[in-house]
Design an enzyme around this catalytic site. Structure first.
Site, PDB file in Angstrom:
ATOM      1  N   ARG A 145       0.828  -1.211   0.000  1.00 20.54           N
ATOM      2  CA  ARG A 145       0.000   0.000   0.000  1.00 20.54           C
ATOM      3  C   ARG A 145       0.866   1.266   0.000  1.00 20.54           C
ATOM      4  O   ARG A 145       0.492   2.282   0.571  1.00 20.54           O
ATOM      5  CB  ARG A 145      -0.928  -0.015   1.217  1.00 20.54           C
ATOM      6  CG  ARG A 145      -1.916  -1.180   1.213  1.00 20.54           C
ATOM      7  CD  ARG A 145      -2.958  -1.046   2.313  1.00 20.54           C
ATOM      8  NE  ARG A 145      -2.375  -1.183   3.646  1.00 20.54           N
ATOM      9  CZ  ARG A 145      -2.300  -2.340   4.312  1.00 20.54           C
ATOM     10  NH1 ARG A 145      -2.750  -3.462   3.765  1.00 20.54           N
ATOM     11  NH2 ARG A 145      -1.777  -2.376   5.529  1.00 20.54           N
ATOM     12  N   ARG A 146       1.989   1.187  -0.674  1.00 24.02           N
ATOM     13  CA  ARG A 146       2.936   2.304  -0.685  1.00 24.02           C
ATOM     14  C   ARG A 146       3.283   2.750  -2.101  1.00 24.02           C
ATOM     15  O   ARG A 146       4.345   3.339  -2.324  1.00 24.02           O
ATOM     16  CB  ARG A 146       4.206   1.906   0.058  1.00 24.02           C
ATOM     17  CG  ARG A 146       3.944   1.499   1.510  1.00 24.02           C
ATOM     18  CD  ARG A 146       5.180   0.971   2.185  1.00 24.02           C
ATOM     19  NE  ARG A 146       4.911   0.575   3.570  1.00 24.02           N
ATOM     20  CZ  ARG A 146       5.816   0.030   4.383  1.00 24.02           C
ATOM     21  NH1 ARG A 146       7.050  -0.190   3.941  1.00 24.02           N
ATOM     22  NH2 ARG A 146       5.494  -0.302   5.620  1.00 24.02           N
ATOM     23  N   CYS A 185       0.502  20.825 -10.893  1.00 17.63           N
ATOM     24  CA  CYS A 185      -0.948  20.793 -10.629  1.00 17.63           C
ATOM     25  C   CYS A 185      -1.386  19.370 -10.289  1.00 17.63           C
ATOM     26  O   CYS A 185      -1.959  19.125  -9.239  1.00 17.63           O
ATOM     27  CB  CYS A 185      -1.707  21.321 -11.839  1.00 17.63           C
ATOM     28  SG  CYS A 185      -1.381  23.058 -12.199  1.00 17.63           S
ATOM     29  N   ASN A 229      -7.349  22.772 -11.047  1.00 20.98           N
ATOM     30  CA  ASN A 229      -7.707  22.288 -12.381  1.00 20.98           C
ATOM     31  C   ASN A 229      -8.659  23.255 -13.073  1.00 20.98           C
ATOM     32  O   ASN A 229      -9.673  23.668 -12.508  1.00 20.98           O
ATOM     33  CB  ASN A 229      -8.345  20.906 -12.283  1.00 20.98           C
ATOM     34  CG  ASN A 229      -8.680  20.316 -13.645  1.00 20.98           C
ATOM     35  OD1 ASN A 229      -9.839  20.240 -14.009  1.00 20.98           O
ATOM     36  ND2 ASN A 229      -7.677  19.892 -14.383  1.00 20.98           N
ATOM     37  N   ASP A 230      -8.306  23.597 -14.310  1.00 22.20           N
ATOM     38  CA  ASP A 230      -9.113  24.436 -15.193  1.00 22.20           C
ATOM     39  C   ASP A 230     -10.188  23.539 -15.810  1.00 22.20           C
ATOM     40  O   ASP A 230      -9.914  22.757 -16.718  1.00 22.20           O
ATOM     41  CB  ASP A 230      -8.188  25.036 -16.255  1.00 22.20           C
ATOM     42  CG  ASP A 230      -8.905  25.909 -17.265  1.00 22.20           C
ATOM     43  OD1 ASP A 230     -10.142  25.884 -17.310  1.00 22.20           O
ATOM     44  OD2 ASP A 230      -8.208  26.604 -18.023  1.00 22.20           O
ATOM     45  N   HIS A 252     -11.972  25.029 -11.109  1.00 21.77           N
ATOM     46  CA  HIS A 252     -12.372  26.397 -11.431  1.00 21.77           C
ATOM     47  C   HIS A 252     -12.686  26.615 -12.909  1.00 21.77           C
ATOM     48  O   HIS A 252     -12.274  25.847 -13.776  1.00 21.77           O
ATOM     49  CB  HIS A 252     -11.285  27.387 -10.990  1.00 21.77           C
ATOM     50  CG  HIS A 252      -9.927  27.048 -11.520  1.00 21.77           C
ATOM     51  ND1 HIS A 252      -9.018  26.291 -10.802  1.00 21.77           N
ATOM     52  CD2 HIS A 252      -9.306  27.359 -12.688  1.00 21.77           C
ATOM     53  CE1 HIS A 252      -7.906  26.158 -11.500  1.00 21.77           C
ATOM     54  NE2 HIS A 252      -8.061  26.794 -12.649  1.00 21.77           N
TER      55      HIS A 252
END
EC number: 2.1.1.45
Length: 279
Positions: free
Chosen positions: A133-134, A154, A180-181, A219
């Site tokens: 789980r790494r 981003c 995020n656009d 956004h």
């Protein structure tokens, strides 16, 4: 209507009706004006790739070929050199983020992958124990940020998990993005990292499973509201697009090429919309 189209319209509606306006925004439009946006926080989406759910809208054409080439630049070439992106792949949109006259984007993205040998370590971990789980790719490197200027990543973190279902192994992926656009980059970023997920799955001969997508700040820029309304008016195409990786199971991650990918059954609504980007 595909799941991606439904979520796209829902998110646009939510941003326009419930979103708040940013203040003191860093980005600028080409005319020098501050590029503020209307945004929501904590957006989440889940796609089951194994059932044909892919995060790409049909409401406008999404140019994913260049986006997938960017993934190769970051995770195969492991460089921040813009000449590689320009000359090898014919992709130039990162040139607007060149740091000074260095010919690079600073110590970001591929430079961080190379610095920490991230892909080779990830593949080794998955080979040694698929159920560990790494399995984390993190591009958020404070030391690198202090070393040079440059746009902070981003899409900065990806996590992978393996499930056995009816005797077959499935690779799931979770992409975390700080910003995020929605109208321009949302489906580009999602499909980029689906491509990365598929490359890793092919390396091991596994099937692709689920793709989870978390965005902290989702956004729409204040010069894109007209395009947002146009997208809400459009009726989605009847197609059901899928990304296909045409290489045999077990193909080495570093032997896969951009042309091995094909986007099938994709007939998006036209005309394409124009966007003045914030830099």
């Amino acid at each position: 209507m595909t799941k991606a189209d439904l979520l796209f319209k829902d998110n646009i509606t939510k941003i326009m009706s419930e979103g708040v306006f940013s203040e003191q925004a860093r980005p600028r439009y080409k005319n020098g004006e501050m590029a503020n946006s209307k945004y929501i926080t904590g957006a989440f989406a889940e796609y089951d790739l194994s059932k044909g759910e892919f995060p790409i809208t049909t409401l406008r054409p999404i140019p994913i070929k260049s986006a997938i080439k960017e993934i190769f630049w970051i995770y195969q070439d492991q460089t921040n050199d813009l000449a590689v992106l320009n000359d090898k792949y014919g992709v130039t949109y990162w040139n607007d983020w060149e740091v000074g006259h260095t010919g690079t984007i600073g110590q970001r993205y591929g430079a961080v992958v190379k610095k920490h040998n991230i892909i080779s370590k990830l593949l080794k971990q998955l080979e040694d124990n698929p159920w560990n789980r790494r399995n984390v790719i993190s591009l958020w490197d404070y030391e690198a940020f202090e070393e040079t200027e440059g746009l902070l990543p981003c899409a900065f973190q990806t996590m992978f998990d393996v499930r056995r279902v009816n005797g077959e192994l499935y690779l799931d992926a979770t992409l975390t993005q700080r910003s995020n656009d929605m109208l321009v980059a949302h489906h580009i970023n999602a499909m980029q990292y689906v491509a990365l997920q598929m490359m890793i799955a092919k390396h091991f001969g596994w099937r692709v499973g689920k793709f989870f997508y978390f965005i902290n700040n989702l956004h729409i820029y204040d010069n894109q509201f007209e395009q947002a309304q146009e997208l809400l008016k459009r009726q989605p195409s009847e197609c059901n697009p899928k990304l296909v990786l045409n290489v045999p199971d077990g193909t080495d991650f570093f032997d896969i090429k951009p042309d091995d990918f094909a986007l099938v059954d994709y007939d998006p609504i036209k005309p394409q919309l124009r966007f003045d980007l914030a830099i």
